[in-house]
Design a protein around this motif. Sequence first.
Motif, PDB file in Angstrom:
ATOM      1  N   LYS A 105       0.873  -1.174   0.000  1.00 31.76           N
ATOM      2  CA  LYS A 105       0.000   0.000   0.000  1.00 31.76           C
ATOM      3  C   LYS A 105       0.908   1.222   0.000  1.00 31.76           C
ATOM      4  CE  LYS A 105      -3.381   2.219   3.045  1.00 31.76           C
ATOM      5  NZ  LYS A 105      -4.143   2.016   4.298  1.00 31.76           N
ATOM      6  N   VAL A 106       0.623   2.165  -0.888  1.00 25.93           N
ATOM      7  CA  VAL A 106       1.399   3.405  -0.928  1.00 25.93           C
ATOM      8  C   VAL A 106       0.453   4.585  -0.789  1.00 25.93           C
ATOM      9  CG1 VAL A 106       1.408   3.603  -3.455  1.00 25.93           C
ATOM     10  CG2 VAL A 106       3.210   4.692  -2.151  1.00 25.93           C
ATOM     11  N   LYS A 107       0.884   5.572   0.020  1.00 28.82           N
ATOM     12  CA  LYS A 107       0.203   6.864   0.131  1.00 28.82           C
ATOM     13  C   LYS A 107       1.263   7.901  -0.156  1.00 28.82           C
ATOM     14  CE  LYS A 107      -2.181   5.493   4.198  1.00 28.82           C
ATOM     15  NZ  LYS A 107      -2.616   5.844   5.536  1.00 28.82           N
ATOM     16  N   THR A 108       0.935   8.862  -1.000  1.00 29.63           N
ATOM     17  CA  THR A 108       1.965   9.822  -1.387  1.00 29.63           C
ATOM     18  C   THR A 108       1.372  11.150  -1.812  1.00 29.63           C
ATOM     19  OG1 THR A 108       3.938  10.093  -2.791  1.00 29.63           O
ATOM     20  CG2 THR A 108       2.047   9.022  -3.800  1.00 29.63           C
ATOM     21  N   PHE A 109       2.108  12.206  -1.554  1.00 31.05           N
ATOM     22  CA  PHE A 109       1.910  13.550  -2.117  1.00 31.05           C
ATOM     23  C   PHE A 109       3.072  14.401  -1.649  1.00 31.05           C
ATOM     24  CE2 PHE A 109       0.190  14.311   1.982  1.00 31.05           C
ATOM     25  CZ  PHE A 109      -0.297  15.592   2.152  1.00 31.05           C
ATOM     26  N   PHE A 110       3.013  15.708  -1.865  1.00 25.10           N
ATOM     27  CA  PHE A 110       4.186  16.539  -1.617  1.00 25.10           C
ATOM     28  C   PHE A 110       4.626  16.553  -0.152  1.00 25.10           C
ATOM     29  CE2 PHE A 110       0.744  19.446  -0.802  1.00 25.10           C
ATOM     30  CZ  PHE A 110       1.218  20.316   0.167  1.00 25.10           C
ATOM     31  N   GLU A 111       3.738  16.273   0.801  1.00 21.68           N
ATOM     32  CA  GLU A 111       4.098  16.341   2.223  1.00 21.68           C
ATOM     33  C   GLU A 111       4.695  15.060   2.781  1.00 21.68           C
ATOM     34  OE1 GLU A 111       0.881  17.642   4.701  1.00 21.68           O
ATOM     35  OE2 GLU A 111       0.781  19.604   3.739  1.00 21.68           O
ATOM     36  N   ILE A 112       4.287  13.894   2.251  1.00 19.18           N
ATOM     37  CA  ILE A 112       4.713  12.624   2.838  1.00 19.18           C
ATOM     38  C   ILE A 112       4.558  11.494   1.820  1.00 19.18           C
ATOM     39  CG2 ILE A 112       2.430  12.102   3.793  1.00 19.18           C
ATOM     40  CD1 ILE A 112       3.879  10.991   6.291  1.00 19.18           C
ATOM     41  N   THR A 113       5.403  10.497   1.919  1.00 21.69           N
ATOM     42  CA  THR A 113       5.258   9.256   1.149  1.00 21.69           C
ATOM     43  C   THR A 113       5.412   8.105   2.125  1.00 21.69           C
ATOM     44  OG1 THR A 113       6.078  10.223  -0.903  1.00 21.69           O
ATOM     45  CG2 THR A 113       6.244   7.831  -0.710  1.00 21.69           C
ATOM     46  N   LYS A 114       4.465   7.152   2.091  1.00 24.62           N
ATOM     47  CA  LYS A 114       4.490   5.990   2.983  1.00 24.62           C
ATOM     48  C   LYS A 114       4.297   4.722   2.174  1.00 24.62           C
ATOM     49  CE  LYS A 114       2.650   6.490   7.372  1.00 24.62           C
ATOM     50  NZ  LYS A 114       1.555   6.622   8.340  1.00 24.62           N
ATOM     51  N   LEU A 115       5.005   3.669   2.580  1.00 23.40           N
ATOM     52  CA  LEU A 115       4.846   2.352   1.963  1.00 23.40           C
ATOM     53  C   LEU A 115       4.647   1.327   3.065  1.00 23.40           C
ATOM     54  CD1 LEU A 115       5.020   0.679  -0.743  1.00 23.40           C
ATOM     55  CD2 LEU A 115       7.396   0.217  -0.082  1.00 23.40           C
ATOM     56  N   GLU A 116       3.633   0.472   2.886  1.00 20.48           N
ATOM     57  CA  GLU A 116       3.375  -0.638   3.806  1.00 20.48           C
ATOM     58  C   GLU A 116       3.387  -1.939   3.024  1.00 20.48           C
ATOM     59  OE1 GLU A 116      -0.369  -0.017   5.760  1.00 20.48           O
ATOM     60  OE2 GLU A 116       0.331   1.793   6.790  1.00 20.48           O
ATOM     61  N   LYS A 117       3.816  -3.003   3.686  1.00 22.65           N
ATOM     62  CA  LYS A 117       3.829  -4.347   3.097  1.00 22.65           C
ATOM     63  C   LYS A 117       3.036  -5.250   4.027  1.00 22.65           C
ATOM     64  CE  LYS A 117       7.120  -8.111   2.464  1.00 22.65           C
ATOM     65  NZ  LYS A 117       8.562  -8.423   2.495  1.00 22.65           N
ATOM     66  N   ASN A 118       1.957  -5.846   3.506  1.00 29.63           N
ATOM     67  CA  ASN A 118       1.083  -6.707   4.294  1.00 29.63           C
ATOM     68  C   ASN A 118       0.638  -6.032   5.594  1.00 29.63           C
ATOM     69  OD1 ASN A 118       1.406  -8.723   2.339  1.00 29.63           O
ATOM     70  ND2 ASN A 118       3.226  -9.516   3.352  1.00 29.63           N
ATOM     71  N   GLY A 119       0.335  -4.724   5.509  1.00 36.06           N
ATOM     72  CA  GLY A 119      -0.149  -3.965   6.656  1.00 36.06           C
ATOM     73  C   GLY A 119       0.935  -3.498   7.607  1.00 36.06           C
ATOM     74  N   MET A 120       2.199  -3.793   7.318  1.00 36.82           N
ATOM     75  CA  MET A 120       3.306  -3.410   8.193  1.00 36.82           C
ATOM     76  C   MET A 120       4.117  -2.274   7.561  1.00 36.82           C
ATOM     77  SD  MET A 120       2.902  -5.497  10.703  1.00 36.82           S
ATOM     78  CE  MET A 120       4.415  -5.482  11.614  1.00 36.82           C
ATOM     79  N   PHE A 121       4.599  -1.383   8.390  1.00 39.97           N
ATOM     80  CA  PHE A 121       5.397  -0.234   7.977  1.00 39.97           C
ATOM     81  C   PHE A 121       6.673  -0.686   7.259  1.00 39.97           C
ATOM     82  CE2 PHE A 121       8.734   2.852   8.725  1.00 39.97           C
ATOM     83  CZ  PHE A 121       8.124   4.051   8.454  1.00 39.97           C
ATOM     84  N   VAL A 122       7.024  -0.030   6.145  1.00 37.70           N
ATOM     85  CA  VAL A 122       8.274  -0.297   5.427  1.00 37.70           C
ATOM     86  C   VAL A 122       9.091   0.982   5.288  1.00 37.70           C
ATOM     87  CG1 VAL A 122       9.313  -1.021   3.225  1.00 37.70           C
ATOM     88  CG2 VAL A 122       7.296  -2.211   4.093  1.00 37.70           C
ATOM     89  N   TYR A 123       8.452   2.070   4.812  1.00 40.32           N
ATOM     90  CA  TYR A 123       9.157   3.296   4.426  1.00 40.32           C
ATOM     91  C   TYR A 123       8.258   4.497   4.649  1.00 40.32           C
ATOM     92  CZ  TYR A 123      11.148   6.722   1.110  1.00 40.32           C
ATOM     93  OH  TYR A 123      11.680   7.846   0.518  1.00 40.32           O
ATOM     94  N   GLU A 124       8.867   5.595   5.094  1.00 40.06           N
ATOM     95  CA  GLU A 124       8.152   6.866   5.175  1.00 40.06           C
ATOM     96  C   GLU A 124       9.151   7.984   4.944  1.00 40.06           C
ATOM     97  OE1 GLU A 124       5.059   7.864   8.258  1.00 40.06           O
ATOM     98  OE2 GLU A 124       6.678   9.209   8.884  1.00 40.06           O
TER      99      GLU A 124
END
Length: 135
Positions: free
Chosen positions: A38-57
């Motif tokens: 799952k990825v959420k992104t825009f100019f303020e923040i980018t987040k990546l999760e794998k199987n519901g667990m935090f990977v990258y922000e």
Amino acid sequence: MSTELICREEDGTLSFGDYTLETKAKVNDFEFCGDLYKVKTFFEITKLEKNGMFVYESVPGTAVQHLAITEKETAFRVSAAEDVQITLELEPEKEYKIFINETNVGKMKTNLGGKLVLSVELKNAESASVRVVKC
């Protein structure tokens, strides 16, 4: 930079994020190597999760190309409009060597939760290679 929010690269790595977006965008349930991302992104923040667990922000948002994660190393290329702070989920209480553009910038130890926070100096849509290697 790809216009997709998340994609599989020909070399078997993952690319994601778009720091140029004015409003939040996300992709749920992107299948990659048997896992759901799952990825959420825009100019303020980018987040990546794998199987519901935090990977990258990252703060502010970034575009990440060729993310490759092995037991010993996490490597990727990151682009942003300005300097960024990146948080990675790694093994708890382990020491890692940090390389930015192949320069060893030192060692860092993850906290009890396995989080490692590093800064990358970027300006005007520059990019840098980042490697985090377990000692």
